[in-house]
Enzyme design. Structure first.
Site, PDB file in Angstrom:
ATOM      1  N   LYS A  18       0.839  -1.210   0.000  1.00 47.58           N
ATOM      2  CA  LYS A  18       0.000   0.000   0.000  1.00 47.58           C
ATOM      3  C   LYS A  18       0.868   1.252   0.000  1.00 47.58           C
ATOM      4  O   LYS A  18       0.692   2.150  -0.837  1.00 47.58           O
ATOM      5  CB  LYS A  18      -0.904   0.005   1.235  1.00 47.58           C
ATOM      6  N   ASN A 116     -16.272  -7.325  -0.550  1.00 47.38           N
ATOM      7  CA  ASN A 116     -15.946  -5.895  -0.507  1.00 47.38           C
ATOM      8  C   ASN A 116     -14.683  -5.605  -1.297  1.00 47.38           C
ATOM      9  O   ASN A 116     -14.136  -4.508  -1.235  1.00 47.38           O
ATOM     10  CB  ASN A 116     -15.778  -5.430   0.946  1.00 47.38           C
ATOM     11  N   CYS A 522      -7.101  -0.046   1.817  1.00 44.79           N
ATOM     12  CA  CYS A 522      -7.264  -1.165   2.748  1.00 44.79           C
ATOM     13  C   CYS A 522      -8.273  -0.777   3.825  1.00 44.79           C
ATOM     14  O   CYS A 522      -8.370   0.383   4.218  1.00 44.79           O
ATOM     15  CB  CYS A 522      -5.935  -1.512   3.410  1.00 44.79           C
ATOM     16  N   TRP A 567     -19.477  -5.298   5.968  1.00 46.31           N
ATOM     17  CA  TRP A 567     -18.090  -4.827   6.021  1.00 46.31           C
ATOM     18  C   TRP A 567     -17.391  -5.212   7.319  1.00 46.31           C
ATOM     19  O   TRP A 567     -16.384  -4.638   7.688  1.00 46.31           O
ATOM     20  CB  TRP A 567     -18.038  -3.316   5.800  1.00 46.31           C
ATOM     21  N   GLU A 671     -23.551   5.731  -6.793  1.00 47.91           N
ATOM     22  CA  GLU A 671     -22.476   5.753  -7.799  1.00 47.91           C
ATOM     23  C   GLU A 671     -23.065   5.757  -9.190  1.00 47.91           C
ATOM     24  O   GLU A 671     -24.008   5.049  -9.477  1.00 47.91           O
ATOM     25  CB  GLU A 671     -21.563   4.534  -7.634  1.00 47.91           C
ATOM     26  N   HIS A 701     -12.717   8.289  -6.874  1.00 47.17           N
ATOM     27  CA  HIS A 701     -11.647   7.308  -6.748  1.00 47.17           C
ATOM     28  C   HIS A 701     -10.491   7.598  -7.702  1.00 47.17           C
ATOM     29  O   HIS A 701      -9.516   6.852  -7.744  1.00 47.17           O
ATOM     30  CB  HIS A 701     -12.185   5.891  -6.982  1.00 47.17           C
ATOM     31  N   CYS A 733     -18.891   9.414  -4.004  1.00 47.58           N
ATOM     32  CA  CYS A 733     -18.660   8.773  -2.709  1.00 47.58           C
ATOM     33  C   CYS A 733     -17.973   9.782  -1.799  1.00 47.58           C
ATOM     34  O   CYS A 733     -17.815  10.957  -2.143  1.00 47.58           O
ATOM     35  CB  CYS A 733     -17.810   7.510  -2.914  1.00 47.58           C
TER      36      CYS A 733
END
Length: 765
Positions: A18, A116, A522, A567, A671, A701, A733
């Site tokens: 990441k 997810n 993450c 989630w 979305e 995003h 979002c």
């Protein structure tokens, strides 16, 4: 007895990949630095599995973004807008497809089945010129071999790749993606031939779409594909891997009839009924890779129960042909329980992360071979018994309250049209009202404050002061931008589900239990181990504080029960809907306390409602009934003048639009921008939607900043199918993952576009 792992987490125990990715994207490190981190992670993963005794170790399950995008690169299926001119696909093209760039948007992103995790959706049409453009699968096989590990290279199967794709922009929606099979199989043959030449003895094709409800035409495509590949696959052992659900009888028959296939990987955790198909008809001499260790949850395997299942299978398929496996890739679980130094010891004894699941798989394989580790099995049995009998798991009052819910459907007394009229009189919003979804950028300073407060390095008073200052900055910015309905920016929350879980009973939390969601993103899912309740208000203080800073409406921000459920790592000792009802009651208490505190707009995010939809169509109605009911429970008691919003993330909503309407929210934000306005087609086809709706006008995003004209064009497309008085203008979002340098101009352009359209609509009257 052999053992197998379908796939493994990529980010590393401390999210090494990441941070390497983000540093590379920010141009702070080189491609060589990124590749070095990736190579070190792959090496440690292969060594870990090898040391644990796993025989069938996967390669090419590592990815810089996602495995479907890797397959798109392998096939050279790059959309023309990215300006790729052939040759080996490099990072610039690869990450432009995933994230967009300054001049072109990213490809669509959607959920990987009912998880997810997300993937980048291939855009295909009759004119795509496929070419072998990424040698990643072969390179990683050779890399492992050089380290002394002979792996099983993994490829997304050709049929699943096409079924997970969409027609490119400008291509007829009726275009048959499966018609491209003859064009992509030659590329697969090149890859297979190179793997054989490099010394591979096994190859794994992931064909997860086999678990969907497929018609005979789609099932026949699997037969045609593997018929075509048979001669190229000669000399290799071929494993077809499926996961996430049961196979239908027709799909199972298709699977075991595929030519050139040596072995079948089946999910026997979520696909328990598949076991009956195996027992009734399994081809002689073939291998069964039995997925008995759950790859999607973090509970320790019940070794005794799994061993019993495996003994039954051994009698059917033969001792030498049975391989113990995970139910799916371990990508969906946390990496290593060893890193959890602060987790409660009793709860920790009930858990197994990816590293522990590797050990469980091998322990079961050794037990079948007559080398049972009695101490390991005994400790596992003790932990299973402890979990069943622990008093912390059960709260009788909560169970009684949840059981009482079944007598009502919990609808608000007034219809949505009348409620919207009452709300408009109170809120006095303009047409095309603007808002955002909730979160604002999480700055380094903000993260530092939260981190130091958790570590007791600053006092609670200093923490509250710092968070109030951050909220004031966000409120002032929104007023400066002239946004109509404000949010407080969620500065007190690192992750929305984790934030609520920390304040609810029945939840446990990890320090390093990170799971990849998409790209470098993450999440750290909470663990629901027991009955859920709300001991005290969770958000009322911060929402009231934010509202006191402005005369404009301030949204109270909550996460809905279905999203908290989907989630989280959920307890597996009772039905999921029972846990969801418990969470719904806790959120209901919070909603009513927010209303009492003067919050007139309350957003209850159900970002993951569509995500939890079962893969079997026969199970849809039951899931949607309790999921939608759970949402309605949360807000059934508020006044007509209290406006209830909800938000949903990346998914295909068209097939559940009537359930969305049945949620009876006053406003839904959703979305829309990455999916070519796919959502709007449902309204073009005649579905009437009377509540407020905000299809996202730009993609958060991606770092790309859309122009005012581009956003205005999107709004005009929405106005062509939606009534002006119900349309809201908002991003796709939350803005947590973006930087202020991107957020400010994007929101400025969004508000400018809304004002431009208001002026045009007024002059047209």
């Amino acid at each position: 007895m052999a053992s197998h792992i379908v796939g493994y987490p990529r980010m590393g125990p401390k999210r090494e990949l990441k941070f390497a990715l983000e540093s590379f994207w920010d141009k702070k490190t080189s491609a060589e630095d990124l590749q070095k981190v990736a190579a070190d992670l792959r090496s440690s993963i292969w060594k870990q599995m090898s040391d644990a005794g796993i025989k069938y170790i996967p390669s090419n399950t590592f990815s810089y973004y996602d495995q479907v995008l890797d397959a798109t690169s392998m096939l050279g299926a790059v959309p023309p807008r990215y300006g790729w001119n052939g040759g080996e696909i490099g990072f610039d093209t690869y990450f432009s497809m995933a994230r967009g760039n300054a001049s072109v948007p990213a490809m669509e992103m959607t959920k990987w089945f009912d998880t997810n995790y997300h993937f980048i959706v291939p855009e295909l049409g009759p004119d795509v010129n496929f070419s072998y453009a990424s040698h990643k699968a072969v390179d990683e096989y050779k890399e492992a071999k050089a380290l002394g590990v002979n792996t099983v290279p993994v490829l997304i199967g050709p049929v699943s790749y096409l079924l997970l794709s969409k027609p490119a922009k400008g291509v007829e929606k009726t275009f048959s993606l499966l018609s491209l099979l003859p064009k992509i199989l030659p590329i697969y043959k090149e890859v297979i031939s190179e793997l054989k030449a490099a010394g591979a003895s096994w190859i794994q094709f992931d064909e997860p779409t086999l678990v969907l409800d497929l018609d005979s035409h789609k099932l026949q495509a699997f037969t045609a594909a593997y018929d075509d590949l048979e001669s190229t696959l000669s000399g290799l052992n071929v494993l077809i891997e499926t996961y996430f659900a049961d196979l239908t009888a027709e799909a199972y028959k298709t699977l075991i009839g595929l030519k050139g296939v040596t072995a079948y990987g089946l999910d026997l955790v979520r696909g328990a009924q598949t076991l009956d198909l195996v027992k009734s008809n399994f081809p002689k001499g073939k291998y069964l890779f039995a997925g008995v260790v759950d790859g999607r949850n973090i509970w320790a395997n019940d070794l005794a129960a799994s061993f019993s299942t495996l003994k039954e299978l051994e009698a059917v398929v033969g001792k030498e042909n049975l391989v113990v496996s995970t139910s799916c890739s371990l990508l969906h679980t946390a990496v290593d329980l060893v890193n959890e130094t602060k987790l409660d010891d009793e709860i920790k004894s009930w858990l197994a992360f990816a590293a522990q699941k590797v050990v469980e798989v091998n322990a079961l394989a050794k037990a079948l071979a007559g080398q049972k580790d009695e101490a390991f099995f005994s400790a596992n049995a003790a932990a299973q018994a402890s979990r069943k009998s622990s008093p912390r798991v059960t709260n009788e009052a909560v169970q009684k309250a949840a059981a009482a819910l079944k007598g009502s459907d919990h609808r608000r007394a007034t219809n949505v049209s009348a409620r919207l009229d009452a709300q408009q009189k109170k809120l006095n919003l303009p047409i095309l009202p603007t808002t955002t979804i909730g979160s604002f950028p999480q700055t380094l300073e903000l993260r530092r404050v939260r981190r130091e407060f958790k570590a007791n390095k600053i006092s609670e008073d200093d923490y509250i002061k710092a968070i109030k200052e951050e909220i004031k900055k966000v409120v002032d910015l929104q007023e400066e931008l002239d946004i109509d309905v404000l949010v407080h920016g969620e500065p007190e929350r690192n992750d929305m589900v984790e934030y609520f879980g920390e304040q609810l009973s029945g939840f446990a939390f990890t320090v390093n239990g990170w799971v990849q969601s998409y790209g470098s993103r993450c999440v750290k899912p909470p663990i629901i181990y027991g009955d859920v309740s709300r001991p005290k208000p969770m958000t009322v203080f911060w929402s009231s504080t934010a509202q006191s800073m402005t005369a404009r409406p301030m949204k109270g921000m909550l996460t809905g029960p279905v999203t908290i459920l989907n989630w989280s790592f959920v307890r597996n000792d009772q039905p999921r809907f029972e846990t969801c009802y418990q969470i719904a009651l806790a959120i209901k208490d919070e909603v009513e306390d927010l209303e009492k505190a003067g919050i007139n707009v309350i957003q209850i995010d159900e970002a993951a409602l569509r995500e939890g939809l079962p893969l079997r169509k026969s199970e849809h109605a039951f899931y949607l009934k309790w999921a939608v009911h759970s949402f309605r429970i949360t807000n059934c008691g508020v006044q007509d003048t209290t406006q209830i919003h909800t938000h949903m993330c990346y998914s295909n909503f068209n097939d559940i639009i009537h359930s969305i309407i049945d949620m009876d929210a006053d406003v839904i934000t959703i979305e829309n921008s990455r999916s070519d306005e796919k959502l709007l087609s449902v309204f073009r086809e005649g579905v009437k939607y009377g509540a407020g709706i905000g299809p996202g006008v730009y993609d958060i995003h991606s770092p790309r900043i859309p122009s005012t004209e581009e956003i205005a064009d999107r709004i005009n497309k929405m106005l062509a199918v939606l009534e002006t008085n119900i349309l809201w203008v908002n991003p796709d979002c939350g803005l947590k993952t973006r930087k202020y340098a991107e957020v400010k101009p994007a929101l400025n352009n969004m508000v400018a576009a809304a004002k431009l359209l208001r002026t045009q609509l007024a002059s047209a009257k």
